[in-house]
Scaffold this active site. Structure first.
Site, mmCIF file in Angstrom:
data_model
loop_
_atom_site.group_PDB
_atom_site.id
_atom_site.type_symbol
_atom_site.label_atom_id
_atom_site.label_comp_id
_atom_site.label_asym_id
_atom_site.label_seq_id
_atom_site.Cartn_x
_atom_site.Cartn_y
_atom_site.Cartn_z
ATOM 1 N N VAL A 17 -11.233 0.200 3.711
ATOM 2 C CA VAL A 17 -11.144 -0.855 4.688
ATOM 3 C C VAL A 17 -10.851 -0.450 6.174
ATOM 4 O O VAL A 17 -11.232 -0.930 7.059
ATOM 5 C CB VAL A 17 -10.239 -1.974 4.180
ATOM 6 C CG1 VAL A 17 -10.051 -3.161 5.354
ATOM 7 C CG2 VAL A 17 -10.771 -2.527 2.771
ATOM 8 N N ARG A 48 -1.521 8.804 5.006
ATOM 9 C CA ARG A 48 -0.635 9.604 4.309
ATOM 10 C C ARG A 48 -1.149 11.135 4.285
ATOM 11 O O ARG A 48 -0.484 11.929 4.221
ATOM 12 C CB ARG A 48 -0.736 9.187 2.664
ATOM 13 C CG ARG A 48 0.022 7.884 2.490
ATOM 14 C CD ARG A 48 0.060 7.553 1.000
ATOM 15 N NE ARG A 48 -1.457 7.157 0.607
ATOM 16 C CZ ARG A 48 -1.405 7.039 -0.649
ATOM 17 N NH1 ARG A 48 -0.707 6.986 -1.518
ATOM 18 N NH2 ARG A 48 -2.776 6.718 -1.113
ATOM 19 N N ARG A 49 -2.532 11.146 4.611
ATOM 20 C CA ARG A 49 -3.166 12.518 4.682
ATOM 21 C C ARG A 49 -3.706 12.928 5.732
ATOM 22 O O ARG A 49 -5.053 12.651 6.072
ATOM 23 C CB ARG A 49 -4.264 12.541 3.485
ATOM 24 C CG ARG A 49 -3.395 12.597 2.136
ATOM 25 C CD ARG A 49 -4.656 12.767 0.932
ATOM 26 N NE ARG A 49 -5.103 11.792 0.781
ATOM 27 C CZ ARG A 49 -5.140 10.688 -0.036
ATOM 28 N NH1 ARG A 49 -3.957 10.747 -0.745
ATOM 29 N NH2 ARG A 49 -5.766 9.601 -0.206
ATOM 30 N N LYS A 107 -2.862 -8.907 -0.478
ATOM 31 C CA LYS A 107 -2.523 -10.001 -1.694
ATOM 32 C C LYS A 107 -1.551 -9.930 -2.272
ATOM 33 O O LYS A 107 -0.930 -10.966 -2.443
ATOM 34 C CB LYS A 107 -3.955 -10.089 -2.176
ATOM 35 C CG LYS A 107 -4.160 -8.950 -3.107
ATOM 36 C CD LYS A 107 -5.697 -9.023 -3.800
ATOM 37 C CE LYS A 107 -6.030 -7.807 -4.348
ATOM 38 N NZ LYS A 107 -6.536 -6.877 -3.301
ATOM 39 N N VAL A 134 -7.811 -12.876 0.492
ATOM 40 C CA VAL A 134 -8.681 -13.354 -0.479
ATOM 41 C C VAL A 134 -10.167 -13.533 -0.226
ATOM 42 O O VAL A 134 -10.429 -13.947 0.620
ATOM 43 C CB VAL A 134 -8.079 -14.921 -0.565
ATOM 44 C CG1 VAL A 134 -8.732 -15.733 -1.813
ATOM 45 C CG2 VAL A 134 -6.396 -14.804 -0.863
ATOM 46 N N ASP A 203 -5.199 -8.993 -10.053
ATOM 47 C CA ASP A 203 -5.790 -9.380 -8.700
ATOM 48 C C ASP A 203 -5.997 -10.855 -8.308
ATOM 49 O O ASP A 203 -5.600 -11.363 -7.578
ATOM 50 C CB ASP A 203 -7.087 -8.396 -8.652
ATOM 51 C CG ASP A 203 -7.693 -8.673 -7.197
ATOM 52 O OD1 ASP A 203 -7.246 -7.899 -6.227
ATOM 53 O OD2 ASP A 203 -8.445 -9.509 -7.133
ATOM 54 N N LYS A 207 -4.419 -13.697 -5.646
ATOM 55 C CA LYS A 207 -5.226 -14.619 -4.829
ATOM 56 C C LYS A 207 -5.117 -16.172 -5.125
ATOM 57 O O LYS A 207 -5.192 -16.964 -4.141
ATOM 58 C CB LYS A 207 -6.513 -14.196 -5.080
ATOM 59 C CG LYS A 207 -6.853 -12.807 -4.475
ATOM 60 C CD LYS A 207 -8.421 -12.053 -4.849
ATOM 61 C CE LYS A 207 -8.475 -10.836 -4.432
ATOM 62 N NZ LYS A 207 -9.831 -10.184 -4.792
#
Length: 430
Positions: A17, A48-49, A107, A134, A203, A207
């Site tokens: 994303v 992080r990397r 979420k 959502v 998940d 939502k």
């Protein structure tokens, strides 16, 4: 007249994303500036990397120190797409304290600590937007929070997880078993290597908590949501559903009690009639059906996940937050004035489909019917098939409370003539 000094944006996370957010900010820079009234500038990207090649992103912007990035003081908006509870929660509250508003797709965090995050934003005079949390690209939170602000929402019924919808759709359309459909979803990239969060309903439950809170102006946390996964759904369940003119979907259901005095939020597989709009949502798509007093029935449909669709929702929030910043205004915060109690699953009233393995001998149906009657659960239809001393008994009930149904099932299991309860599934959308 456009302001020439850019608004500075910090991006936390640059995965599927985040990389799409950065790409769209670059390729649509002129359009975004025109819509906002000022250019937006990507001022830093926390990852992080740091050694990974990220096309289109200046390596000088990349940092592993997310805390230092949000503390800079010159950041106008922080976009958080790293997910999880920590360090996301601390980074968001730190951003508020240092002058930035926040756009998030998180979420899990919002379902668990949304009230505290809204309070922190309000204390510092910042915005907290999360359309992307959502149903991906589908405009859903803003219509509930703004377009329907003058209406009374009574029910939100939806498919809010693309992975589970793909699996169930594949089982329905091809006759595949659960594991076979999951393997295909994994091979196509729809399912994670560990699909637990999707197939066990975690998940969707997060939502559902967010949607219920917004729809009913009530604080609903993840712990308030009843959750059941879909791993036990079988080809036999789909065959029974087809016999009733139904299919099976994993649904998030948020509804107001008939008397308006309480709300419920739940996630579980359910049979829905083929005539219902949600029955025809195929593949990895999401759809949410909203019922309200004045507007009636509304349906929101589209891709519920993926880099570009989710980034579309993130950028929509970015435009709104930046406009607020330029205008010296603030968007909607938490609306929890109704403070309705969240009822337990036992108080939910719906229909049920129960499949029993029973002995194939006289009197079994009468015994089963007596148990249903003793627990106040009315039977609508019964179907029985028998062979070689064994039989399958399928009972579809009229509307009854979940507590009454569970009591019925427990009593059925004590009968010598009942060999087992093969499946229990709710029937929704009628």
């Amino acid at each position: 007249m456009m302001r020439t000094r850019p608004l500075k944006v910090a991006l936390l996370g640059c995965g599927v994303v985040g990389s799409e957010v950065a790409r769209i900010m670059t390729t649509h820079a002129d359009d975004l500036a025109a819509r906002i009234g000022a250019p937006v500038e990507l001022a830093g990207v926390a990852v992080r990397r740091p050694d990974r090649v990220r096309a289109g992103i200046d390596p000088a912007l990349v940092t592993t120190d997310a805390t230092a990035l949000v503390k800079r003081g010159d950041i106008d908006v922080v976009i958080e797409v790293i997910g999880g509870i920590e360090p996301a929660r601390t980074l968001i509250t730190t951003a508020f304290e240092h002058g930035a508003s926040v756009v998030s797709a998180n979420k899990a965090l919002l379902a668990q600590d949304g009230a505290a995050l809204h309070a922190a934003a309000a204390e510092q005079g910042r915005d907290l937007y999360y359309e992307a949390a959502v149903a991906g690209a589908i405009p859903l939170i803003r219509p509930l929070r703004e377009s329907l602000a003058g209406d009374k929402v009574n029910r939100v019924l939806g498919i809010v997880n693309g992975t589970t919808n793909f699996i169930l759709d594949k089982m329905d359309s091809t006759g595949a078993g659960y594991q076979e459909a999951l393997d295909e979803a994994t091979a196509l990239g729809y399912a994670e290597a560990d699909p637990t969060a999707d197939v066990e309903g975690f998940d969707a439950a997060a939502k559902a908590a967010i949607l219920a809170g917004i729809a009913f102006h009530t604080r609903v946390r993840l712990d308030d949501v009843h959750r059941e996964g879909m791993t036990e759904v079988t080809a036999a369940d789909f065959a029974s559903a087809r016999g009733m003119g139904c299919t099976i979907k994993l649904l998030a259901i948020c509804e107001r009690a008939v008397d308006g005095a309480s709300v419920t939020a739940r996630v579980h597989p359910a049979m829905i009639p083929l005539s219902h709009p949600l029955a025809n949502v195929r593949g990895a798509y999401n759809a949410v059906f909203v019922e309200s007093d004045a507007a009636g029935q509304l349906m929101f449909y589209g891709p519920g996940a993926g880099g570009a669709p989710t980034a579309s929702a993130v950028l929509g929030d970015l435009v709104a937050v930046c406009r607020n910043k330029l205008g010296g205004a603030h968007g909607f915060g938490e609306s929890a004035y109704a403070a309705l109690p969240v009822s337990s699953m036992g108080e939910v009233v719906t229909r049920y489909h129960i499949s029993l393995d029973v002995a194939d001998k006289p009197g079994v149906l009468a015994q089963v019917a007596t148990v249903f009657a003793e627990h106040g659960v009315s039977i609508d239809t019964v179907r029985q098939q028998g062979k070689d001393g064994e039989a399958s008994l399928v009972v579809v009930t009229h509307r009854a409370s979940d507590a009454a149904l569970q009591g019925t099932v427990e009593a059925l299991r004590t009968l010598d003539t009942v060999r087992g309860v093969a499946s229990i599934m709710r029937v929704e959308g009628e």
